[in-house]
Design a protein around this motif. Sequence first.
Motif, short mmCIF file in Angstrom:
data_model
loop_
_atom_site.label_atom_id
_atom_site.label_comp_id
_atom_site.label_asym_id
_atom_site.label_seq_id
_atom_site.Cartn_x
_atom_site.Cartn_y
_atom_site.Cartn_z
N ILE A 150 0.86 -1.02 0.11
CA ILE A 150 0.13 -0.04 0.00
C ILE A 150 0.83 1.21 0.07
N HIS A 151 0.60 2.17 -0.89
CA HIS A 151 1.51 3.18 -0.99
C HIS A 151 0.50 4.69 -1.42
N CYS A 152 -0.11 4.82 -0.49
CA CYS A 152 -1.35 5.97 -0.79
C CYS A 152 -1.02 7.13 0.17
N VAL A 153 -1.14 8.32 -0.30
CA VAL A 153 -1.42 9.56 0.62
C VAL A 153 -2.76 9.43 1.40
N LEU A 154 -2.96 10.01 2.59
CA LEU A 154 -4.07 9.98 3.34
C LEU A 154 -4.79 11.42 3.08
N ASN A 155 -5.98 11.03 2.73
CA ASN A 155 -6.95 12.16 2.12
C ASN A 155 -8.55 11.35 2.24
N ASP A 156 -9.65 12.37 2.25
CA ASP A 156 -11.01 11.89 2.14
C ASP A 156 -11.27 10.59 1.25
N ARG A 157 -10.50 10.58 0.13
CA ARG A 157 -10.54 9.30 -0.85
C ARG A 157 -9.88 8.22 -0.33
N THR A 158 -9.05 8.27 0.31
CA THR A 158 -8.18 6.90 0.64
C THR A 158 -8.37 6.67 2.04
N ARG A 159 -8.90 7.53 2.92
CA ARG A 159 -9.05 7.10 4.23
C ARG A 159 -10.24 5.87 4.44
N GLY A 160 -9.80 4.93 5.08
CA GLY A 160 -10.55 3.63 5.15
C GLY A 160 -10.46 2.88 3.95
N LEU A 161 -9.58 2.95 3.19
CA LEU A 161 -9.60 2.19 1.42
C LEU A 161 -9.65 0.83 1.73
N ILE A 162 -8.72 0.18 2.63
CA ILE A 162 -8.48 -1.01 2.97
C ILE A 162 -9.36 -1.60 4.34
N GLY A 163 -10.44 -2.13 4.22
CA GLY A 163 -11.42 -2.52 5.35
C GLY A 163 -11.65 -3.87 5.33
#
Length: 239
Positions: free
Chosen positions: A205-218
């Motif tokens: 996983i190599h994501c920035v944290l923003n409203d679109r990626t928060r909780g992306l992997i649940g």
Amino acid sequence: MKAVRTDRELECPEIDAGLRARGVELVTLPDGVPEADLVRAVADADLLLMCYTPITARVIEAAPRLKGIVKYGVGIDAIDIPAAMRRGIPVVNVPDYAEETVAEGAFALMIALARRLPAITAAVSHDGWIWPEQRWLGRDMSGATLGLVGCGKIGRSMARMAGQGFRARVLGFDPGVDAATMHAAGIEKVDDLQAMLRECDFVSIHCVLNDRTRGLIGQAELACLKPSAIIVNVSRGAP
């Protein structure tokens, strides 16, 4: 001119020396500094440098002389960007910071888990020798499928190591990166995250944290994975 740098445990001798050489009064604050203490420190500051310490609207509003906020790193999720915009204060980061270093670290973690190196190291340290029993057998990267969640510079460096270096198949999920850019990096673009996860032996996983990626992997995404799949997350750890 006065500058405040938070997270002083992250030693930055060249930055500190450079500021002081230019006659800047530099105040360094520790990790976890209370917001009230930070508010007092920035009251007459011209520049604020941070890494992890939250820079809240209260902090920004308390600094009438503030001319810029510098993140010495990549992610800017700890900074209240709307509050900075209201004041017209520029916020900058270092987008190329530790690109190869992070990718190499992620790859090292993946190999260590695939080869069960932490458990083997502990067993050999304790017993001096272990037999090649089934429980110690590792897995090959060659022929395996690696899924990248986030295919920016770090993700593409990871793809190069796994694909060109170890002959793994590399899939990538990133709505912000086009298929041609991924293809040039040896990545097969996938538009359905859950579908990609079902195919993966490894996920990085190599994501920035923003409203679109928060909780992306649940929970739903984890349920898609093979029981044997390995996940490495070197991006933001916030929920």
